[in-house]
Design a protein around this motif. Sequence first.
Motif, PDB file in Angstrom:
ATOM      1  N   LEU A  83     -25.096 -13.306  53.119  1.00 15.02           N
ATOM      2  CA  LEU A  83     -25.578 -12.240  52.233  1.00 15.02           C
ATOM      3  C   LEU A  83     -26.065 -12.793  50.904  1.00 15.02           C
ATOM      4  O   LEU A  83     -27.085 -12.363  50.369  1.00 15.02           O
ATOM      5  N   LYS A  84     -25.341 -13.767  50.369  1.00 14.69           N
ATOM      6  CA  LYS A  84     -25.717 -14.383  49.099  1.00 14.69           C
ATOM      7  C   LYS A  84     -27.050 -15.129  49.240  1.00 14.69           C
ATOM      8  O   LYS A  84     -27.929 -15.030  48.381  1.00 14.69           O
ATOM      9  N   ASP A  85     -27.223 -15.868  50.348  1.00 17.09           N
ATOM     10  CA  ASP A  85     -28.468 -16.593  50.587  1.00 17.09           C
ATOM     11  C   ASP A  85     -29.647 -15.630  50.761  1.00 17.09           C
ATOM     12  O   ASP A  85     -30.736 -15.875  50.258  1.00 17.09           O
ATOM     13  N   GLN A  94     -20.341 -13.597  53.878  1.00 17.92           N
ATOM     14  CA  GLN A  94     -20.593 -13.492  52.446  1.00 17.92           C
ATOM     15  C   GLN A  94     -21.636 -14.518  52.006  1.00 17.92           C
ATOM     16  O   GLN A  94     -22.492 -14.223  51.180  1.00 17.92           O
ATOM     17  N   LYS A  95     -21.572 -15.734  52.567  1.00 18.21           N
ATOM     18  CA  LYS A  95     -22.543 -16.775  52.238  1.00 18.21           C
ATOM     19  C   LYS A  95     -23.936 -16.371  52.706  1.00 18.21           C
ATOM     20  O   LYS A  95     -24.921 -16.542  51.992  1.00 18.21           O
ATOM     21  N   LYS A 119     -29.920 -12.570  49.542  1.00 11.77           N
ATOM     22  CA  LYS A 119     -30.211 -11.968  48.238  1.00 11.77           C
ATOM     23  C   LYS A 119     -31.034 -12.928  47.378  1.00 11.77           C
ATOM     24  O   LYS A 119     -32.003 -12.515  46.731  1.00 11.77           O
ATOM     25  N   ALA A 120     -30.680 -14.209  47.392  1.00 11.56           N
ATOM     26  CA  ALA A 120     -31.430 -15.201  46.617  1.00 11.56           C
ATOM     27  C   ALA A 120     -32.858 -15.339  47.152  1.00 11.56           C
ATOM     28  O   ALA A 120     -33.805 -15.456  46.373  1.00 11.56           O
TER      29      ALA A 120
END
Length: 93
Positions: A29-31, A26-27, A33-34
């Motif tokens: 994917l978040k990175d 999840q981390k 996306k950013a």
Amino acid sequence: MEAFGQFIPLILIFAIMYFLLIRPQQKRLKDHKAMVESLRRGDQVVTQGGLIGKVSKVKDGDEVEVELNEGVKVRVVKSTIAQVLNKTEPAEG
């Protein structure tokens, strides 16, 4: 009480799976996306296909135009950008 004792190993396995597999994914994917959202003109990027180029235009939606060589431009879906090599500095003003 005996039935609860049988579920303790199952709960421990789930907790270990969460902290070792689910949370890091999840981390990541978040990175990613950013990183994709912060793409700017002039950034040097690597696509998942291994192409290295410079962002020449950030289009509306989920596309960017990447210049691979002088006069060779391709449209790339933002989510397929794997890495940003050289980040351009944001314009101040």
